[in-house]
Design a protein around this motif. Structure first.
Motif, PDB file in Angstrom:
ATOM      1  N   UNK A 127      69.935 -22.140  25.784  1.00 59.98           N
ATOM      2  CA  UNK A 127      70.631 -21.241  24.849  1.00 59.98           C
ATOM      3  C   UNK A 127      70.596 -21.826  23.438  1.00 59.98           C
ATOM      4  N   UNK A 128      70.904 -23.118  23.323  1.00 56.90           N
ATOM      5  CA  UNK A 128      70.894 -23.765  22.008  1.00 56.90           C
ATOM      6  C   UNK A 128      69.506 -23.719  21.385  1.00 56.90           C
ATOM      7  N   UNK A 129      68.483 -24.003  22.191  1.00 60.09           N
ATOM      8  CA  UNK A 129      67.109 -23.977  21.672  1.00 60.09           C
ATOM      9  C   UNK A 129      66.705 -22.561  21.293  1.00 60.09           C
ATOM     10  N   UNK A 130      67.099 -21.572  22.098  1.00 60.40           N
ATOM     11  CA  UNK A 130      66.753 -20.179  21.802  1.00 60.40           C
ATOM     12  C   UNK A 130      67.366 -19.730  20.479  1.00 60.40           C
ATOM     13  N   UNK A 131      68.615 -20.119  20.231  1.00 57.31           N
ATOM     14  CA  UNK A 131      69.266 -19.768  18.959  1.00 57.31           C
ATOM     15  C   UNK A 131      68.531 -20.418  17.799  1.00 57.31           C
ATOM     16  N   UNK A 132      68.173 -21.692  17.960  1.00 57.32           N
ATOM     17  CA  UNK A 132      67.396 -22.385  16.930  1.00 57.32           C
ATOM     18  C   UNK A 132      66.074 -21.669  16.682  1.00 57.32           C
ATOM     19  N   UNK A 133      65.372 -21.300  17.746  1.00 54.14           N
ATOM     20  CA  UNK A 133      64.054 -20.663  17.617  1.00 54.14           C
ATOM     21  C   UNK A 133      64.168 -19.311  16.919  1.00 54.14           C
ATOM     22  N   UNK A 134      65.147 -18.515  17.319  1.00 55.12           N
ATOM     23  CA  UNK A 134      65.315 -17.186  16.717  1.00 55.12           C
ATOM     24  C   UNK A 134      65.576 -17.302  15.215  1.00 55.12           C
ATOM     25  N   UNK A 135      66.446 -18.211  14.833  1.00 58.54           N
ATOM     26  CA  UNK A 135      66.786 -18.350  13.416  1.00 58.54           C
ATOM     27  C   UNK A 135      65.664 -19.009  12.627  1.00 58.54           C
ATOM     28  N   UNK A 136      64.815 -19.797  13.299  1.00 59.05           N
ATOM     29  CA  UNK A 136      63.671 -20.393  12.616  1.00 59.05           C
ATOM     30  C   UNK A 136      62.582 -19.355  12.377  1.00 59.05           C
ATOM     31  N   UNK A 160      66.962 -20.695   8.021  1.00 59.55           N
ATOM     32  CA  UNK A 160      66.390 -21.683   8.940  1.00 59.55           C
ATOM     33  C   UNK A 160      67.126 -23.010   8.932  1.00 59.55           C
ATOM     34  N   UNK A 161      67.474 -23.492   7.748  1.00 59.63           N
ATOM     35  CA  UNK A 161      68.116 -24.804   7.673  1.00 59.63           C
ATOM     36  C   UNK A 161      69.450 -24.800   8.414  1.00 59.63           C
ATOM     37  N   UNK A 162      70.281 -23.806   8.120  1.00 57.41           N
ATOM     38  CA  UNK A 162      71.559 -23.686   8.821  1.00 57.41           C
ATOM     39  C   UNK A 162      71.330 -23.429  10.310  1.00 57.41           C
ATOM     40  N   UNK A 163      70.269 -22.685  10.629  1.00 56.09           N
ATOM     41  CA  UNK A 163      69.950 -22.402  12.021  1.00 56.09           C
ATOM     42  C   UNK A 163      69.604 -23.661  12.798  1.00 56.09           C
ATOM     43  N   UNK A 164      68.865 -24.572  12.151  1.00 51.05           N
ATOM     44  CA  UNK A 164      68.512 -25.823  12.834  1.00 51.05           C
ATOM     45  C   UNK A 164      69.753 -26.689  13.051  1.00 51.05           C
ATOM     46  N   UNK A 165      70.663 -26.696  12.075  1.00 51.94           N
ATOM     47  CA  UNK A 165      71.910 -27.453  12.226  1.00 51.94           C
ATOM     48  C   UNK A 165      72.792 -26.840  13.314  1.00 51.94           C
ATOM     49  N   UNK A 166      72.792 -25.509  13.388  1.00 50.26           N
ATOM     50  CA  UNK A 166      73.574 -24.837  14.426  1.00 50.26           C
ATOM     51  C   UNK A 166      73.032 -25.196  15.815  1.00 50.26           C
ATOM     52  N   UNK A 167      71.709 -25.175  15.948  1.00 48.17           N
ATOM     53  CA  UNK A 167      71.109 -25.536  17.224  1.00 48.17           C
ATOM     54  C   UNK A 167      71.450 -26.962  17.616  1.00 48.17           C
ATOM     55  N   UNK A 168      71.377 -27.877  16.641  1.00 45.60           N
ATOM     56  CA  UNK A 168      71.696 -29.281  16.912  1.00 45.60           C
ATOM     57  C   UNK A 168      73.160 -29.443  17.298  1.00 45.60           C
ATOM     58  N   UNK A 169      74.038 -28.716  16.612  1.00 41.10           N
ATOM     59  CA  UNK A 169      75.462 -28.805  16.901  1.00 41.10           C
ATOM     60  C   UNK A 169      75.776 -28.298  18.307  1.00 41.10           C
ATOM     61  N   UNK A 170      75.123 -27.216  18.695  1.00 40.96           N
ATOM     62  CA  UNK A 170      75.342 -26.667  20.030  1.00 40.96           C
ATOM     63  C   UNK A 170      74.849 -27.625  21.114  1.00 40.96           C
ATOM     64  N   UNK A 171      73.747 -28.328  20.819  1.00 40.39           N
ATOM     65  CA  UNK A 171      73.236 -29.309  21.784  1.00 40.39           C
ATOM     66  C   UNK A 171      74.296 -30.377  22.072  1.00 40.39           C
TER      67      UNK A 171
END
Length: 515
Positions: free
Chosen positions: A14-23, A35-46
């Motif tokens: 789920x975390x990776x999918x959110x990162x991928x979609x926003x990227x 994208x930048x905020x999306x990558x931070x969101x993905x990392x935070x969810x991990x």
């Protein structure tokens, strides 16, 4: 690697999918955070989902890669101030012998500059020159724009600093700059030649059309006309390819770049603003001369002339120092010195040589790109811990052994598809270590070759479609917005050339990559 627990697999995915979609879709309606905020969101969810502990997340960030990326950005900023890219643009027009000669020059200059200054930098800087020269010679722009974008992608494959995915590969594989260069250079050289021949064959009739204006004066590309469109390191497009439809990239954001990197998750408007801001650096240097003239208004002509002469030689000496430091950096890299610290040392040497407050130049560094990479490192490492990438590679590995032609072909197809779906940098992070380990079981030479194959295919894959590389999108948008008369490079025009070119260039290059 065994699969993680079901809960960990689901939450990590789920975390990776959110990162991928926003990227891939940075302006997605339900969460247009970029994208930048999306990558931070993905990392935070991990971390929140406990796929990684906080300490493991920090450890996942690869500092050598960030250091090398930062150093090369700063060096590019000073090279731009020293007019390096203006000289490259003038080289395109110098004693041009017609349309076919111009196209060959564009392919050569674009490939070489991309190898040492990144593909996106070359495209940002050279698009305006190419478009103006084509208009001045009354030639259709699209063959030249295709030549610029495709050759930039191919040329950037030759060195670790040509694009971000190569940078990641060089750090992870510990292949030296020199071995990387000499391992891929034959494929790159032949690839550029083949790409040029394909362009000439496809557009021979178009390039043979008699010009309406004889003896067009190509040298009319004035310095002043180019300043406002110069490369802005703040928008180093090394980031994310975008798989949207064409009207999506006509909006505010430049999409992702499977060809090079998650090419500076920046939108095109920000790129232009940064370019205009960067013009202030150029104007600052020019204002020094203007100030001298003003101060001399009340003095005799001889004194004024002496001050201007002194300022001219001071700037010339500064330019020479910038070029020498850059050459020294490249020599050091070829000698096998640590790439990250070599680039950072060169950047600091240029700051000292400039002998001015470095704030203005350092503000042009794409810090959002560095943050994006931090988030991506954590997110991808967390996804790796789920076991899904390992399971996928375990399935593909028996068919992708590089000790026979069929295995190389399967590996190339896997990389080509993933690079256009997930973008090249995540593809490299997900597959790199596994591909290298699989090849290492065959021999040490095979391991190096596997890494170089990954670099070659993931980079040239960006030529497949207009959305395959940020470099392609930069050329398209720069040309469309050019003044006074822009040009729209359509998706289908690019695809018609991109598909055969990508397949042929990759196939030929694979036979030339050294062990």
């Amino acid at each position: 690697m065994a699969m993680a627990s079901t809960e960990r697999v689901i939450l990590g995915s789920i975390a990776f999918a959110i990162f991928w979609i926003l990227a891939v879709f940075p302006a997605v309606p339900f969460m247009p955070i970029g994208r930048t905020a999306g990558s931070l969101l993905g990392a935070n969810l991990i971390v929140i989902f406990r796929v990684l502990t906080p300490d493991e997340a920090y450890a996942a960030i690869d500092l050598p890669i960030l250091g090398l990326l930062f150093g090369t950005m700063v060096v590019s900023i000073y090279l731009e101030r020293a007019d390096m890219f203006k000289y490259l643009g003038k080289l395109l027009a110098w004693k041009s012998r017609g349309a076919k000669d111009l196209l060959c020059r564009i392919c050569l200059v674009s490939a070489i500059s991309s190898a040492f200054f990144t593909n996106d930098t070359s495209c940002v800087v050279l698009t305006e020159f190419v478009l103006k020269i084509a208009r001045q010679q009354n030639l259709p722009p699209h063959p030249f724009l295709l030549a610029l974008a495709s050759s930039a992608n191919i040329g950037s494959a030759a060195t670790p600093i040509g694009n971000p995915q190569n940078l990641v590969i060089a750090i992870l594989s510990k292949i030296t700059f020199g071995r990387f260069l000499f391992g891929i250079f034959p494929a790159m050289f032949v690839g550029v030649v083949v790409n040029t021949v394909l362009l000439l064959c496809m557009y021979w009739n178009v390039l043979s059309v008699q010009k309406d204006v004889e003896n067009a004066e190509v040298e009319l590309v004035l310095d002043e006309e180019v300043v406002s469109h110069r490369f802005a390191p703040a928008t180093m497009s090394h980031v994310v390819n975008s798989l949207h439809s064409q009207d999506q990239f006509s909006g505010n954001e430049i999409m992702k770049d499977p060809n090079g990197v998650f090419d500076s998750s920046r939108n095109f408007n920000a790129s232009r603003e940064a370019a205009n801001d960067h013009g202030s650096l150029q104007m600052r240097d020019k204002n020094v001369s203007l100030k001298i003239v003003d101060e001399c208004e009340d003095q005799n002509f001889t004194s004024c002339e002496e001050k201007q002469f002194s300022e001219k030689w001071r700037r010339l000496l500064w330019k020479i120092c910038v070029y020498l430091v850059t050459i020294g950096m490249l020599i050091s890299l070829l000698m096998g010195l640590n790439m990250s610290w070599t680039a950072i040392t060169a950047a600091l040497a240029l700051v000292v040589v400039d002998f001015k407050d470095a704030r203005e130049c350092l503000e042009k560094v794409s810090y959002s790109l560095l943050i994006f990479f931090c988030g991506m490192f954590i997110t991808v490492d967390g996804f790796n811990r789920t076991g899904i990438p390992s399971a996928f590679w375990d399935f593909m590995e028996p068919y992708a052994k590089i000790d026979h032609a069929g295995g190389v072909a399967v590996l190339a197809v896997v990389i080509l598809v993933l690079s256009n779906l997930a973008s090249n940098v995540p593809t490299v992070l997900l597959l790199g270590v596994r591909v290298g380990a699989s090849a290492a079981a065959i021999s040490a030479a095979s391991e190096k070759k596997a890494w170089l194959i990954l670099a070659w295919v993931s980079t040239v894959a960006g030529n497949l479609s207009l959305l395959g590389s940020a470099a392609n999108l930069i050329v398209c948008e720069q040309a469309r917005r050019a003044q006074p008369s822009g040009y729209n490079l359509s998706f289908w025009t690019h695809l018609k050339f991109g598909v055969p070119s990508t397949i042929i260039v990759i196939a030929i290059g694979l036979t030339l990559i050294g062990d």
